[in-house]
Design a protein around this motif. Structure first.
Motif, mmCIF file in Angstrom:
data_model
loop_
_atom_site.group_PDB
_atom_site.id
_atom_site.type_symbol
_atom_site.label_atom_id
_atom_site.label_comp_id
_atom_site.label_asym_id
_atom_site.label_seq_id
_atom_site.Cartn_x
_atom_site.Cartn_y
_atom_site.Cartn_z
ATOM 1 N N LYS A 1 -6.143 -12.439 -0.579
ATOM 2 C CA LYS A 1 -6.373 -12.775 0.825
ATOM 3 C C LYS A 1 -6.268 -14.282 1.046
ATOM 4 C CE LYS A 1 -9.259 -8.716 1.557
ATOM 5 N NZ LYS A 1 -10.548 -8.175 2.001
ATOM 6 N N ASP A 2 -5.980 -14.643 2.315
ATOM 7 C CA ASP A 2 -5.852 -16.063 2.649
ATOM 8 C C ASP A 2 -7.224 -16.664 2.959
ATOM 9 O OD1 ASP A 2 -6.561 -15.197 5.181
ATOM 10 O OD2 ASP A 2 -4.517 -15.281 5.970
ATOM 11 N N LYS B 1 13.303 0.935 3.256
ATOM 12 C CA LYS B 1 12.880 1.867 4.309
ATOM 13 C C LYS B 1 11.444 1.647 4.754
ATOM 14 C CE LYS B 1 13.729 5.377 1.643
ATOM 15 N NZ LYS B 1 13.840 6.755 1.131
ATOM 16 N N LYS B 2 10.594 1.072 3.890
ATOM 17 C CA LYS B 2 9.165 1.045 4.194
ATOM 18 C C LYS B 2 8.564 -0.344 3.970
ATOM 19 C CE LYS B 2 8.240 5.890 3.183
ATOM 20 N NZ LYS B 2 7.613 6.164 4.494
ATOM 21 N N ASP B 3 7.821 -0.817 4.972
ATOM 22 C CA ASP B 3 7.181 -2.131 4.872
ATOM 23 C C ASP B 3 6.117 -2.166 3.782
ATOM 24 O OD1 ASP B 3 8.780 -2.917 6.908
ATOM 25 O OD2 ASP B 3 7.235 -2.816 8.469
ATOM 26 N N ILE B 4 5.443 -1.030 3.534
ATOM 27 C CA ILE B 4 4.396 -1.008 2.513
ATOM 28 C C ILE B 4 4.977 -1.355 1.141
ATOM 29 C CG2 ILE B 4 4.644 1.486 2.090
ATOM 30 C CD1 ILE B 4 1.641 1.634 1.625
ATOM 31 N N MET B 5 6.219 -0.949 0.892
ATOM 32 C CA MET B 5 6.844 -1.254 -0.394
ATOM 33 C C MET B 5 7.313 -2.705 -0.461
ATOM 34 S SD MET B 5 6.351 1.475 -1.966
ATOM 35 C CE MET B 5 7.351 1.369 -3.430
ATOM 36 N N VAL B 6 7.689 -3.271 0.697
ATOM 37 C CA VAL B 6 8.052 -4.693 0.727
ATOM 38 C C VAL B 6 6.852 -5.538 0.311
ATOM 39 C CG1 VAL B 6 8.790 -6.614 2.188
ATOM 40 C CG2 VAL B 6 9.780 -4.336 2.533
ATOM 41 N N ASP B 7 5.705 -5.245 0.910
ATOM 42 C CA ASP B 7 4.513 -6.022 0.571
ATOM 43 C C ASP B 7 3.973 -5.678 -0.821
ATOM 44 O OD1 ASP B 7 4.646 -7.424 2.866
ATOM 45 O OD2 ASP B 7 2.778 -6.691 3.755
ATOM 46 N N TYR C 1 -4.724 -7.774 -8.632
ATOM 47 C CA TYR C 1 -5.407 -8.017 -7.351
ATOM 48 C C TYR C 1 -5.800 -6.722 -6.654
ATOM 49 C CZ TYR C 1 -3.842 -12.830 -7.910
ATOM 50 O OH TYR C 1 -3.638 -14.096 -8.391
ATOM 51 N N TRP C 2 -6.045 -5.652 -7.425
ATOM 52 C CA TRP C 2 -6.500 -4.405 -6.828
ATOM 53 C C TRP C 2 -7.965 -4.186 -7.159
ATOM 54 C CZ3 TRP C 2 -3.267 -2.861 -3.378
ATOM 55 C CH2 TRP C 2 -1.898 -2.941 -3.583
ATOM 56 N N PHE D 1 -0.569 -9.786 1.971
ATOM 57 C CA PHE D 1 0.477 -8.773 2.144
ATOM 58 C C PHE D 1 -0.152 -7.579 2.871
ATOM 59 C CE2 PHE D 1 1.500 -11.168 -1.715
ATOM 60 C CZ PHE D 1 2.752 -11.675 -1.354
ATOM 61 N N PRO D 2 -0.242 -7.667 4.196
ATOM 62 C CA PRO D 2 -1.057 -6.714 4.966
ATOM 63 C C PRO D 2 -0.575 -5.264 4.897
ATOM 64 C CG PRO D 2 0.258 -8.120 6.412
ATOM 65 C CD PRO D 2 0.370 -8.697 5.066
ATOM 66 N N ASP D 3 0.729 -5.054 4.784
ATOM 67 C CA ASP D 3 1.196 -3.656 4.784
ATOM 68 C C ASP D 3 0.864 -2.933 3.482
ATOM 69 O OD1 ASP D 3 2.513 -3.199 7.374
ATOM 70 O OD2 ASP D 3 3.768 -4.883 6.759
#
Length: 431
Positions: free
Chosen positions: A76-77, A32-38, A53-54, A84-86
């Motif tokens: 980051k690239d 349902k959410k892009d933030i969880m995909v990333d 990486y936080w 993973f921008p979202d």
């Protein structure tokens, strides 16, 4: 429609075990959410590289200095853009739970709706901090999410160098081992010191925890700067009918091998009724028509094993109160520490008793604020300055019951022994 899922072969393996996996839950939200995909993409990267990486930062809401745990991605690239921008911002709002930590379904639905609207949909309830953890939110959505939560009547919890929300066990409402009103003790102390939670000004975090009995179900002795643990100082109560029921259901072998022989101080004995001994400190209960089980309460160390194995047949005594310990924490500068007893026993029944506990908690926070170094917990401060100096600073008399292993040190000094014994007896008589 959510974005395409990243390949997560290492996370997928975590779903193959016999227990429910958190990965399955994250994937369900990722549909349902892009933030969880990333988030899954970054987590898979961490598993591959074995790195986190936080990083933290400064994110808050108007009127509060804490309560939000900022998390920004460091993955980051070459152009300094998030891989993973979202999930580049994944902040957590810590919300204080209601007193007693029970909810109606309407409240839970409102929480879910708010977090579906502003956050990742991921909510954790009542971890070691005791908070409702609204996890996964962008900086822009922190303030509007908080305003809707606050409109429900909930307040911000603690984060950063501040007083934390704290935790108590389920307590007397659902546990027969409870020795005091844990929920009242928690609310009394937190409400009285709420300014130290919302406006962080301490050297580091400070945690209270409240356990109703020595089972210590909230790990207060290990995970809190000030632990309040229920106990009793008279004899263990017995219920003959339930003791007989245990014997009928489990038999003599279980009674001997699972109860009597497991007593760490050999305080429990099994005797023929004719051979039973008597005394003010002995609890006696018949387990059948021939045998009685006897407990020498002077030797009991409140390990709770026999009470847990024979629930109802054995119960805490009637003269209940609490033991206060300070300095417990997980690893930091000097490794994990257990709490040290500073008050072996105090009653916690009347309003005056709760006020006394509240005054002690305030004094300990003040001493910690004035004497601890930056990023130092209470246990580390006591290790550095010495327990005697800590007790003197709080005007707490040394009590023989604070000693874990009396006479273990052959170099114990006996200066003014008679005078100190007299003082201890006076305090005991006044308690």
């Amino acid at each position: 429609m959510a974005k395409k899922m990243h390949d997560t072969p290492m996370l997928d393996k975590l779903e193959s075990g016999p227990w429910p996996s958190f990965v399955t839950g994250l994937k369900r939200e990722a549909a349902k959410k892009d933030i969880m995909v990333d988030l899954l993409g970054q987590l898979e990267t961490s598993y591959k590289t074995k790195k986190g990486y936080w990083k933290g930062g400064t994110v808050g809401v108007f009127g509060y200095g804490g309560g939000v745990i900022p998390r920004f991605t460091e993955l980051k690239d070459e152009h300094e853009n998030p891989v993973f921008p979202d999930a580049a911002e994944f902040h957590t709002l810590r919300i204080q739970p209601p007193a007693g930590m029970h909810y109606d379904t309407a409240t839970l639905r409102k929480f879910a709706d708010i977090w579906d609207k502003y956050g990742s949909g991921l909510i954790g309830l009542h971890g070691q901090s005791g908070d409702i953890m609204m996890q996964g939110c962008t900086t822009a959505n922190v303030q509007p999410a908080w305003e809707e939560i606050n409109a429900m009547g909930f307040d911000m919890g603690g984060a950063g160098p501040a007083l934390r929300t704290s935790m108590s066990c389920v307590g007397a409402a659902r546990c027969e081992m409870s020795c005091y009103d844990e929920a009242k003790a928690l609310r009394t102390i937190i409400n009285a010191n709420i300014d130290d939670m919302h406006r962080p000004a301490l050297p580091y975090k400070f945690k209270f925890k409240f356990s109703g009995c020595p089972n210590d179900c909230v790990n207060s002795i290990q995970r809190s700067d000030m632990a309040t643990i229920g106990t009793w100082r008279d004899n263990i109560q017995v219920n003959e009918q339930q003791a007989r029921d245990y014997m009928k259901g489990h038999g003599m072998d279980k009674l001997v091998n699972d109860v009597i022989s497991k007593c760490p101080t050999r305080a429990i004995t099994l005797r023929n009724k004719a051979d039973a001994v008597t005394g003010d400190s002995i609890s006696t209960v018949a387990v059948d028509d021939q045998h009685v089980m006897q407990i020498e309460n002077h030797d009991c160390v409140r390990c709770m094993h026999c009470l847990n194995v024979m629930p109802g047949a054995l119960l805490p005594g009637k003269d209940k109160g609490v033991t206060i310990l300070v300095g417990g924490k997980s690893v930091l500068k000097i490794g994990a520490t257990m709490g040290t007893v500073i008050i072996p026993f105090m009653k916690l029944e009347s309003e005056e008793d709760f006020e006394k506990l509240n005054e002690m908690s305030r004094n300990i926070i003040d001493f910690f604020a004035e004497n601890a170094l930056e990023h130092e917990r209470t246990g580390e401060m006591i290790e550095r300055i010495g327990l005697v100096n800590f007790l003197e600073g709080l005007d707490i008399d040394v009590d023989p019951n604070m000693v874990n292993h009396p006479r273990a040190n052959p170099y114990v000094r006996m200066d003014d022994w008679d005078e100190e014994v007299e003082k201890a007896n006076e305090r005991k008589a006044a308690a």
